[in-house]
Design an enzyme around this catalytic site. Structure first.
Site, PDB file in Angstrom:
ATOM      1  N   ILE A  54       0.924  -1.282  -0.030  1.00  0.00           N
ATOM      2  CA  ILE A  54       0.090  -0.047   0.042  1.00  0.00           C
ATOM      3  C   ILE A  54       0.685   1.281  -0.008  1.00  0.00           C
ATOM      4  O   ILE A  54       0.581   2.035  -0.619  1.00  0.00           O
ATOM      5  CB  ILE A  54      -1.068   0.033   1.210  1.00  0.00           C
ATOM      6  CG1 ILE A  54      -1.651  -1.397   1.659  1.00  0.00           C
ATOM      7  CG2 ILE A  54      -1.941   1.142   1.083  1.00  0.00           C
ATOM      8  CD1 ILE A  54      -2.413  -1.911   0.300  1.00  0.00           C
ATOM      9  N   GLU A  55       1.758   1.030   0.836  1.00  0.00           N
ATOM     10  CA  GLU A  55       2.675   2.491   0.873  1.00  0.00           C
ATOM     11  C   GLU A  55       3.704   2.812  -0.263  1.00  0.00           C
ATOM     12  O   GLU A  55       3.579   3.862  -0.691  1.00  0.00           O
ATOM     13  CB  GLU A  55       3.746   2.143   2.158  1.00  0.00           C
ATOM     14  CG  GLU A  55       3.220   2.212   3.378  1.00  0.00           C
ATOM     15  CD  GLU A  55       2.443   3.672   3.986  1.00  0.00           C
ATOM     16  OE1 GLU A  55       2.881   4.567   3.369  1.00  0.00           O
ATOM     17  OE2 GLU A  55       2.010   3.772   4.856  1.00  0.00           O
TER      18      GLU A  55
END
Length: 509
Positions: free
Chosen positions: A119-120
């Protein structure tokens, strides 16, 4: 595999006492703990050893309650409809997953947290956000410093695979300790612990629940979707077949080993000795900001296990200099990049590129930059102390002086004008070709003044500004008779200073 690392260990021991052709005796190879396990002692195995790939090991360690809401459904649909994106990201993740999962298990943390870089940063350790968050775990500079991630000209440990993973897991543990809930801890990782705590306090005061779904109404869109994104990826990893996703197999074993390096070495040379492409070397060692790696007791290089022995062997045969760069401190603002390049036998473009100096900028005094080694500096190494204290400051490249024209008043003399503009009478006479000290009322004079200098108190009669180096003239220029003064600008609300919003405790805003 164990036999390979026994050979590496033996080679490392012998290298400490055996002189080699060059600097091979300043490296150490540290096998990953996985390889040191005794196959005859099942109790020594780490969790998940019996699993055939890393995905099964991750599934076995899931420990965060599933989140259910429409945003999770939306995010699951988004990811599952992009199998190419899933494929690229998981292939990139294959370099790092074993290490991350192993560190999570050591700390007793849920293994779905290993998917958070999905996600990051999409598992790109070179990722840099618009808010200057860097690395696989996306630390902003201040939070990185809070968790001892070194950031200097030569190294940015926010991108370091080992250091940033350790910092991220420590931070997540702290957040879980604050909120006692992994979903809120994840929201705080994105939004900031202070923001989440204030939202919790508001709901407690109102007698409302403090779970993620309830609190998400107070969160910005990014955070409101952040935890659902992780849940969506978790859903796909848990049952890829249900979403027609074919996960690439990732072996449940280390991808890399750690090399300790005490002497400086160029990034290109290190990749060459390890027989790796430059891109692959940088994928494992993205923390190095410059083309030279500063050796020291804490310097670590990651290499695939199959390349570690090649690195050691090739190092013992390498007879050239390991590093072609040294440091130079700019002595004054007058020391221009062109002068430095000429001094060290290179070009201004190379100096700018290596030191990441923007165009149309000059170096300020005290700046430390990389320059090529010369015959006289071939043995001069950049020490860790120099690297830690190196600073690079730049300023716009503008002329040192500007040419202005002033009109003498009734009571003006050469001395009064010289005092007002902080120049000398001799200079004024030279610039204007004057032979006498007498001025006529209204006479126009050319002056050369520093760009940042404001005249002393007194009437200012600036007629014209020319942004170019001034040349002495023999004749005063003609001054137009019709002077039109601009009306004073009235201050309005639009002239008020602009106040920027603070970061509000978040990592990326």
């Amino acid at each position: 595999m164990q036999r390979t690392f026994k050979k590496l260990a033996i080679a490392a021991l012998f290298s400490l006492g055996t002189p080699l052709l060059v600097h091979a005796n300043d490296i150490s190879i540290y096998p990953a703990p996985f390889n040191a396990i005794n196959p005859n002692d099942p109790s020594s195995a780490l969790p998940g050893m019996e699993d055939i790939d890393i995905w099964a090991r991750i599934r076995k360690g899931f420990g965060i309650p599933n989140l259910e809401n429409p945003l999770v459904d939306n995010q699951t649909q988004w990811y599952s409809s992009r199998p190419d994106y899933i494929q690229r990201t998981t292939v990139r993740a294959s370099r790092y997953l074993f290490h991350v999962v192993q560190e999570l298990e050591k700390r007793g943390m849920p293994t779905e947290l290993a998917l958070l870089p999905f996600i990051e940063s999409a598992f790109n350790p070179q990722a840099l956000s618009t808010a200057k968050a860097a690395g696989m775990w996306q630390f902003i500079p201040s939070t990185g410093r809070d968790y001892n991630l070194k950031q200097n000209m030569f190294t940015d440990e926010r991108r370091d695979v080992l250091a940033s993973t350790d910092a991220a897991l420590t931070y997540l543990q702290k957040l879980y300790g604050m909120f006692g809930d992994w979903q809120l801890a994840l929201a705080a990782y994105n939004w900031g612990e202070g923001s989440v705590q204030r939202a919790v306090n508001r709901n407690l005061a109102a007698g409302l629940p403090i779970d993620f779904n309830t609190l998400s109404a107070q969160m910005p869109n990014e955070t409101r979707n952040y935890v659902p994104k992780l849940q969506a990826v978790k859903n796909i990893i848990a049952m890829p077949g249900d979403y027609n996703i074919d996960l690439p197999k990732v072996d449940n074993q280390p991808y890399f080993v750690t090399i300790g390096k005490t002497r400086n070495i160029d990034v290109k040379v290190a990749a060459q000795l390890a027989e790796l492409s430059l891109d692959e070397f940088k994928a494992l060692n993205p923390q190095f900001n410059r083309p030279v790696i500063i050796g020291g007791d804490d310097t670590k290089i990651l290499l695939p296990e199959s390349n570690a022995e090649k690195f050691k062997t090739n190092m013992s045969k390498f007879t050239q200099a390991l590093s072609s760069w040294t440091a130079h401190t700019v002595s004054s603002a007058r020391e221009r990049i062109e002068t430095i390049a000429s001094k060290f036998g290179t070009t201004p473009d190379i100096i700018r590129s290596v030191n990441q100096i923007p165009p149309k900028m000059v170096l300020k005094a005290g700046s430390t930059i990389l320059v090529p080694k010369t015959e006289t500096s071939i043995e001069t190494e950049i020490t860790p102390e120099i690297a830690d204290n190196a600073r690079l400051a730049v300023a716009p490249d503008v002329p040192d002086f500007k040419r202005i024209y002033v009109k003498a008043g009734k009571r003006d003399t050469l001395a009064s004008i010289a005092s007002r503009y902080r120049v000398s009478v001799v200079q004024i006479k030279q610039w204007n070709g004057l032979h006498r000290d007498v001025l006529a009322n209204g006479q126009s004079l050319q002056l050369q003044v520093p760009y940042q200098q404001a005249p002393a108190a007194g009437p200012i009669r600036v007629r014209q500004v020319i942004h170019a180096p001034a040349k002495p003239i023999r004749k005063a220029p003609v001054v137009a008779k019709n002077n039109v003064r601009a009306a004073p600008v009235r201050k309005t609300a639009s002239n008020a200073p602009i106040t920027l919003a603070s970061e509000n405790g978040t990592r990326r805003r």
